[in-house]
Design a protein around this motif. Structure first.
Motif, PDB file in Angstrom:
ATOM      1  N   ASN A  51      12.684  -6.234   2.813  1.00 38.64           N
ATOM      2  CA  ASN A  51      12.027  -4.934   2.920  1.00 38.64           C
ATOM      3  C   ASN A  51      12.863  -3.829   2.290  1.00 38.64           C
ATOM      4  O   ASN A  51      12.340  -2.920   1.636  1.00 38.64           O
ATOM      5  N   SER A 156      10.837   3.473   5.861  1.00 38.97           N
ATOM      6  CA  SER A 156       9.431   3.080   5.692  1.00 38.97           C
ATOM      7  C   SER A 156       8.486   4.264   5.883  1.00 38.97           C
ATOM      8  O   SER A 156       7.529   4.437   5.114  1.00 38.97           O
ATOM      9  N   GLU A 184      18.098   3.749   4.396  1.00 33.97           N
ATOM     10  CA  GLU A 184      18.415   2.379   4.003  1.00 33.97           C
ATOM     11  C   GLU A 184      19.916   2.105   3.977  1.00 33.97           C
ATOM     12  O   GLU A 184      20.342   0.950   3.963  1.00 33.97           O
ATOM     13  N   GLY A 218      12.940  -9.936  -2.000  1.00 32.63           N
ATOM     14  CA  GLY A 218      12.227  -8.658  -1.964  1.00 32.63           C
ATOM     15  C   GLY A 218      11.973  -8.111  -3.356  1.00 32.63           C
ATOM     16  O   GLY A 218      10.902  -7.563  -3.633  1.00 32.63           O
ATOM     17  N   SER A 222       8.355  -7.497  -4.871  1.00 34.50           N
ATOM     18  CA  SER A 222       8.003  -6.096  -5.092  1.00 34.50           C
ATOM     19  C   SER A 222       7.389  -5.838  -6.456  1.00 34.50           C
ATOM     20  O   SER A 222       6.366  -5.150  -6.561  1.00 34.50           O
ATOM     21  N   PHE A 245       3.590  -1.060   1.317  1.00 34.42           N
ATOM     22  CA  PHE A 245       4.953  -1.447   1.660  1.00 34.42           C
ATOM     23  C   PHE A 245       5.524  -0.590   2.788  1.00 34.42           C
ATOM     24  O   PHE A 245       6.375  -1.051   3.555  1.00 34.42           O
ATOM     25  N   ILE A 248       4.195  -2.203   5.968  1.00 33.00           N
ATOM     26  CA  ILE A 248       4.901  -3.465   6.212  1.00 33.00           C
ATOM     27  C   ILE A 248       6.304  -3.210   6.733  1.00 33.00           C
ATOM     28  O   ILE A 248       6.765  -3.850   7.694  1.00 33.00           O
ATOM     29  N   GLY A 249       7.005  -2.258   6.133  1.00 35.82           N
ATOM     30  CA  GLY A 249       8.352  -1.938   6.584  1.00 35.82           C
ATOM     31  C   GLY A 249       8.380  -1.372   7.991  1.00 35.82           C
ATOM     32  O   GLY A 249       9.275  -1.701   8.785  1.00 35.82           O
ATOM     33  N   TRP A 252       7.838  -4.235  10.432  1.00 37.55           N
ATOM     34  CA  TRP A 252       9.070  -5.018  10.594  1.00 37.55           C
ATOM     35  C   TRP A 252      10.072  -4.284  11.486  1.00 37.55           C
ATOM     36  O   TRP A 252      10.722  -4.901  12.345  1.00 37.55           O
ATOM     37  N   SER A 253      10.227  -2.988  11.293  1.00 37.87           N
ATOM     38  CA  SER A 253      11.201  -2.216  12.063  1.00 37.87           C
ATOM     39  C   SER A 253      10.895  -2.267  13.551  1.00 37.87           C
ATOM     40  O   SER A 253      11.796  -2.482  14.381  1.00 37.87           O
TER      41      SER A 253
END
Length: 351
Positions: A51, A156, A184, A218, A222, A245, A248-249, A252-253
């Motif tokens: 990610n 994200s 990030e 990734g 991507s 994206f 999705i991020g 996931w978080s």
């Protein structure tokens, strides 16, 4: 045989971990299950790394669709800034142009020249570099889980704001990408810390290799998906890259924050035998005497400087290639957007 106390089992995030003697009963513990909680943690870290690199690279493809390349002023003082597909009738560029008719991606919304595009693409990395060392220190002191999960969540959520920032002007877009980079920054140091707490030394090379392979995974995911979304996606094409994206991020978080514990001792899902196996395989420094970092010895170490210089050179070349190649292939080589995203898959494979 020497036994390890509970205080000694609790490892700090970034401290060195060395194996301690374990008795024969403990040595048989890892064979009780094929997939344990530590494997789930490793897989979540793999997805997190993937990610992170998706968020880092999707702008490189999106900016190709965002910019109106046909309307950009051309610098007549530069003689060979692009391949001349009109005059070089026998060249491979001309041949490719015959089969690549103009797409909507050639007529983007924004009139950003190469200099402004460079500011936009680099703004992410200015934020990214600022938070790595501070969060490495904080992860050792306070734990890595929340810095990693919340940082990626910020990354994200601000990814979702990229289309809004672009519509507000280049300054707002740069600010949004800068904040994404700040979010990030903790990914690498906090991943180190999580691996140090969850993975026994005899498994760390395999698990670590799997986790950091997420960076290449990734990148490979991507580029083609970003190209397809820019060409056929909703909300005008390129904005869908950041919406898809970004969601999705964020998912996931949230999943990472709820599913993954800071260490085996604080996990509610781990089996007792796996927990015993991990904790007896690690020696930590939390609450126990921890050796001080020999900063002067490190500063005087020639192997350290050799590794540092090599790593800096590799990262500079790789990140520059990964960031600038889509624009180069579009503006200089006249590749179609889908071709750009597909051909960009090739460099990560050997890397």
């Amino acid at each position: 045989m020497h036994k390890v106390t509970r205080a000694q089992r609790n490892g700090s995030g970034l401290g060195a971990h060395i194996p301690v003697p374990i008795d024969e009963e403990d040595a048989r513990l890892p064979n009780t299950a094929c997939i344990g909680t530590r494997h789930i943690v490793t897989f979540m870290l793999f997805l997190g790394m993937a990610n992170a690199y998706v968020m880092r690279t999707n702008m490189s493809v999106a900016i190709v669709a965002m910019v109106n390349h046909t309307a950009l002023p051309k610098d007549n003082t530069v003689l060979d800034d692009e391949c001349d597909s009109d005059n070089s009738s026998n060249s491979w560029v001309a041949e490719m142009s015959k089969h690549s008719p103009a797409k909507s991606s050639d007529r983007g919304t924004y009139m950003w020249d190469a200099k402004l595009q460079g500011y936009i693409l680099s703004s992410f990395f200015y934020g990214y570099v600022l938070t790595q060392i501070p969060f490495g220190i904080l992860a050792k002191k306070y734990g890595a889980k929340y810095f990693l999960g919340v940082g990626m969540l910020i990354n994200s959520l601000f990814g979702l704001l990229v289309p809004v920032g672009a519509s507000g002007g280049i300054a707002w877009l740069i600010v949004v990408r800068f904040i994404q980079g700040l979010g990030e920054g903790p990914i690498v140091p906090c991943t180190h810390a999580m691996l140090a707490k969850w993975i026994p030394p005899n498994e760390r090379s395999r698990m670590g290799a799997f986790v950091y392979a997420g960076a290449q995974f990734g990148t490979v995911v991507s580029y083609p998906l970003s190209g397809l979304l820019a060409e056929y996606g909703f909300s005008g094409g390129w904005p869908s890259i950041f919406y898809v994206f970004g969601v999705i991020g964020a998912v996931w978080s949230v999943a990472f924050l709820f599913m993954v514990a800071e260490d085996p001792d604080s996990s509610r899902r781990i089996a007792e035998d796996e927990k015993k196996y991990i904790t007896t395989s690690l020696w930590g420094a939390a609450g126990v005497s921890s050796p001080k970092v020999p900063w002067m010895s490190i500063a005087k170490s020639l192997p350290f400087w050799a590794i540092l210089m090599a790593h800096m050179g590799q990262n500079y070349g790789y990140e520059t290639l990964m960031t600038e190649l889509p624009s180069f292939m579009k503006q200089v080589l006249h590749f179609d957007l889908k071709d750009v995203s597909s051909c960009k898959l090739l460099p990560p494979h050997p890397l």
